[in-house]
Design an enzyme around this catalytic site. Structure first.
Site, PDB file in Angstrom:
ATOM      1  N   HIS A 165     -95.553 -74.095  37.526  1.00  0.00           N
ATOM      2  CA  HIS A 165     -95.691 -73.522  36.181  1.00  0.00           C
ATOM      3  C   HIS A 165     -95.982 -74.653  35.193  1.00  0.00           C
ATOM      4  CE1 HIS A 165     -94.973 -71.691  32.403  1.00  0.00           C
ATOM      5  NE2 HIS A 165     -93.812 -72.295  32.211  1.00  0.00           N
ATOM      6  N   CYS A 225     -91.486 -67.145  32.147  1.00  0.00           N
ATOM      7  CA  CYS A 225     -92.523 -67.953  32.806  1.00  0.00           C
ATOM      8  C   CYS A 225     -92.566 -67.733  34.316  1.00  0.00           C
ATOM      9  CB  CYS A 225     -92.302 -69.434  32.514  1.00  0.00           C
ATOM     10  SG  CYS A 225     -92.304 -69.791  30.767  1.00  0.00           S
ATOM     11  N   ASN A 234     -98.398 -73.972  27.254  1.00  0.00           N
ATOM     12  CA  ASN A 234     -97.528 -73.186  28.135  1.00  0.00           C
ATOM     13  C   ASN A 234     -97.820 -71.705  27.897  1.00  0.00           C
ATOM     14  OD1 ASN A 234     -95.472 -71.769  29.355  1.00  0.00           O
ATOM     15  ND2 ASN A 234     -93.816 -73.059  28.574  1.00  0.00           N
TER      16      ASN A 234
HETATM   17  N1  ACO Z   1     -93.792 -83.029  16.526  1.00  0.00           N
HETATM   18  C1  ACO Z   1     -93.136 -84.136  16.190  1.00  0.00           C
HETATM   19  N2  ACO Z   1     -91.823 -84.346  16.460  1.00  0.00           N
HETATM   20  C2  ACO Z   1     -91.173 -83.379  17.126  1.00  0.00           C
HETATM   21  C3  ACO Z   1     -91.802 -82.190  17.530  1.00  0.00           C
HETATM   22  C4  ACO Z   1     -93.171 -82.031  17.204  1.00  0.00           C
HETATM   23  N3  ACO Z   1     -93.870 -80.951  17.540  1.00  0.00           N
HETATM   24  N4  ACO Z   1     -90.904 -81.420  18.175  1.00  0.00           N
HETATM   25  C5  ACO Z   1     -89.747 -82.100  18.198  1.00  0.00           C
HETATM   26  N5  ACO Z   1     -89.894 -83.274  17.561  1.00  0.00           N
HETATM   27  C6  ACO Z   1     -88.892 -84.308  17.342  1.00  0.00           C
HETATM   28  C7  ACO Z   1     -87.503 -83.751  17.312  1.00  0.00           C
HETATM   29  O1  ACO Z   1     -87.205 -83.286  16.005  1.00  0.00           O
HETATM   30  C8  ACO Z   1     -86.664 -84.963  17.706  1.00  0.00           C
HETATM   31  O2  ACO Z   1     -86.531 -85.798  16.568  1.00  0.00           O
HETATM   32  P1  ACO Z   1     -85.145 -86.610  16.316  1.00  0.00           P
HETATM   33  O3  ACO Z   1     -85.022 -87.529  17.508  1.00  0.00           O
HETATM   34  O4  ACO Z   1     -85.419 -87.296  15.028  1.00  0.00           O
HETATM   35  O5  ACO Z   1     -84.089 -85.566  16.272  1.00  0.00           O
HETATM   36  C9  ACO Z   1     -87.565 -85.697  18.694  1.00  0.00           C
HETATM   37  O6  ACO Z   1     -88.907 -85.197  18.466  1.00  0.00           O
HETATM   38  C10 ACO Z   1     -87.192 -85.484  20.157  1.00  0.00           C
HETATM   39  O7  ACO Z   1     -86.939 -84.099  20.374  1.00  0.00           O
HETATM   40  P2  ACO Z   1     -86.573 -83.554  21.793  1.00  0.00           P
HETATM   41  O8  ACO Z   1     -86.408 -82.063  21.739  1.00  0.00           O
HETATM   42  O9  ACO Z   1     -85.436 -84.347  22.367  1.00  0.00           O
HETATM   43  O10 ACO Z   1     -87.911 -83.918  22.604  1.00  0.00           O
HETATM   44  P3  ACO Z   1     -88.195 -83.839  24.149  1.00  0.00           P
HETATM   45  O11 ACO Z   1     -88.702 -85.148  24.597  1.00  0.00           O
HETATM   46  O12 ACO Z   1     -87.069 -83.193  24.913  1.00  0.00           O
HETATM   47  O13 ACO Z   1     -89.438 -82.833  24.218  1.00  0.00           O
HETATM   48  C11 ACO Z   1     -89.889 -80.512  24.750  1.00  0.00           C
HETATM   49  C12 ACO Z   1     -89.285 -81.497  23.744  1.00  0.00           C
HETATM   50  C13 ACO Z   1     -91.390 -80.772  24.813  1.00  0.00           C
HETATM   51  C14 ACO Z   1     -89.645 -79.092  24.264  1.00  0.00           C
HETATM   52  C15 ACO Z   1     -89.278 -80.730  26.149  1.00  0.00           C
HETATM   53  O14 ACO Z   1     -87.885 -80.819  26.032  1.00  0.00           O
HETATM   54  C16 ACO Z   1     -89.608 -79.627  27.138  1.00  0.00           C
HETATM   55  O15 ACO Z   1     -90.726 -79.435  27.555  1.00  0.00           O
HETATM   56  N6  ACO Z   1     -88.554 -78.885  27.603  1.00  0.00           N
HETATM   57  C17 ACO Z   1     -88.708 -77.834  28.600  1.00  0.00           C
HETATM   58  C18 ACO Z   1     -89.217 -76.565  27.985  1.00  0.00           C
HETATM   59  C19 ACO Z   1     -89.275 -75.498  29.048  1.00  0.00           C
HETATM   60  O16 ACO Z   1     -89.397 -75.745  30.234  1.00  0.00           O
HETATM   61  N7  ACO Z   1     -89.142 -74.246  28.651  1.00  0.00           N
HETATM   62  C20 ACO Z   1     -89.025 -73.192  29.620  1.00  0.00           C
HETATM   63  C21 ACO Z   1     -90.297 -72.514  29.880  1.00  0.00           C
HETATM   64  S1  ACO Z   1     -90.893 -71.643  28.488  1.00  0.00           S
HETATM   65  C22 ACO Z   1     -90.663 -69.948  28.770  1.00  0.00           C
HETATM   66  O17 ACO Z   1     -89.975 -69.512  29.641  1.00  0.00           O
HETATM   67  C23 ACO Z   1     -91.298 -68.980  27.784  1.00  0.00           C
END
Ligand code: ACO
Length: 315
Positions: A242, A101, A272
């Site tokens: 980003h 990214c 993203n």
């Molecule tokens: N739909 C429904 N539920 C979901 C989904 C979905 N799509 N995805 C995850 N869940 C559930 C999980 O299973 C979990 O359930 P549980 O509590 O029963 O175990 C719950 O939601 C919470 O999951 P988390 O992963 O803790 O959710 P979080 O609030 O952290 O959000 C996310 C996840 C959106 C991925 C966030 O952590 C994020 O944006 N992280 C940063 C990502 C990033 O910056 N990546 C780098 C750039 S990408 C690149 O370089 C290509």
């Protein structure tokens, strides 16, 4: 054949998820996917043609093409040379830059060095990704996040001493490599029946482990760039981070104390798009008339690696 615009409602038909979860956790409402016959170089070439025409340049004027992507058309040769051929940019050197990214910020940083030394006059920097070909549509934790897209910029020496790149910063920390990666398809796990059956060619991500690092690194970079230029956040007209997650954007903006009307966000309709996210934002800002000559702009990025960085510039 896949649809071009994938709304959250459409996602609900693919994996067990909900519009409510995706919107509240990420801010994403829709993302774009490449359709049959489209791939990274076709996206990139379309963006490059637009950038060339806005800069009043011909493909033969280009000295260098930097293609920032983690989604090459193929392992060999680079996507940059395929773009060079599609454009007919006969004179240009061309290479790919892999920084996930942060690719566009890395690419602009590299380009600005070549311009500073005077080696090159016209450099094309493209941020492009077709991550829909690398996401696992059985993994709801990743497939709802990513979109495809491309954006391109022409980098030249400024004739106005008050305009141009003021400061750049790029950094990385490979200890975080296992938090966001694609295991298969390289020399460590070459493609095989086992690697395909084991879904090794898809993105694996521990999103919540990246969240805090993303916020902290983008905040730190912004502060370092501003300090270096003896500026404060109030000197900034536009902040373009980003687009990984609306909650990450909001957290960085809050920590920096930047007023909300200066923060640009388009993640709701793009998802993203990794290296393409910042140049797509810049394009939208130019098109809408918000990014005009003299605008002081701060960009920050964060991505797999982990990599991060920022650019402070006067447009
Ligand atoms: N739909 C429904 N539920 C979901 C989904 C979905 N799509 N995805 C995850 N869940 C559930 C999980 O299973 C979990 O359930 P549980 O509590 O029963 O175990 C719950 O939601 C919470 O999951 P988390 O992963 O803790 O959710 P979080 O609030 O952290 O959000 C996310 C996840 C959106 C991925 C966030 O952590 C994020 O944006 N992280 C940063 C990502 C990033 O910056 N990546 C780098 C750039 S990408 C690149 O370089 C290509």
């Amino acid at each position: 054949m896949p649809e071009r615009v994938i709304t959250n409602d459409a996602m609900e038909k693919i994996v067990e998820t909900s519009d409510e979860w995706i919107t509240s956790r990420t801010g994403i409402r829709a993302r774009h996917h490449a359709v049959e016959g489209e791939y990274t170089s076709t996206f990139a070439t379309a963006a490059a043609r637009l950038a060339l025409s806005r800069a009043n340049l011909k493909p033969e004027d280009l000295d260098l093409i930097i293609c920032a992507t983690v989604c090459p058309d193929q392992a060999l040769p680079s996507t940059a040379v395929l773009i060079q051929s599609q454009l007919g940019a006969k004179k240009a050197a061309a290479f790919d830059l892999v920084a996930a990214c942060s690719g566009f910020v890395y690419g602009l940083t590299v380009a600005s060095q070549f311009i500073s030394t005077g080696l090159y006059q016209n450099i094309l920097v493209i941020g492009v990704e077709v991550l829909s070909r690398y996401v696992d549509f059985t993994d709801r934790t990743t497939c709802v996040l990513f979109g495809d897209g491309a954006g391109a910029a022409i980098v030249q020496r400024s004739t106005d001493a008050n305009r141009g790149v003021l400061a750049t910063r790029i950094q990385s920390d490979g200890d975080f490599a296992p938090v966001l990666y694609i295991p298969g398809g390289g020399t460590k796990i070459p493609a095989s029946h086992d690697s395909v059956d084991g879904r090794q060619h898809f993105i694996k991500m521990k999103g919540n482990e990246l969240f805090k690092v993303a916020v902290r690194s983008m905040e730190d970079t912004a502060r370092q760039l501003l300090d270096e230029q003896k500026m404060t956040i109030n000197d900034i007209d536009l902040f373009v981070p980003h687009q990984a997650n609306q909650r990450i954007t909001d957290a960085v903006a809050e920590r920096l104390g930047v007023s909300l009307e200066k923060v640009y966000s388009n993640i709701a309709h793009t998802g993203n798009t990794s290296a393409a996210s910042i140049p797509i934002c810049l394009d939208e800002l130019v098109e809408s008339g918000r990014l005009t000559p003299g605008t002081t702009l701060l960009m920050t990025s964060f991505g797999a690696g982990v990599t991060w960085g920022g650019i402070l510039m006067r447009w």
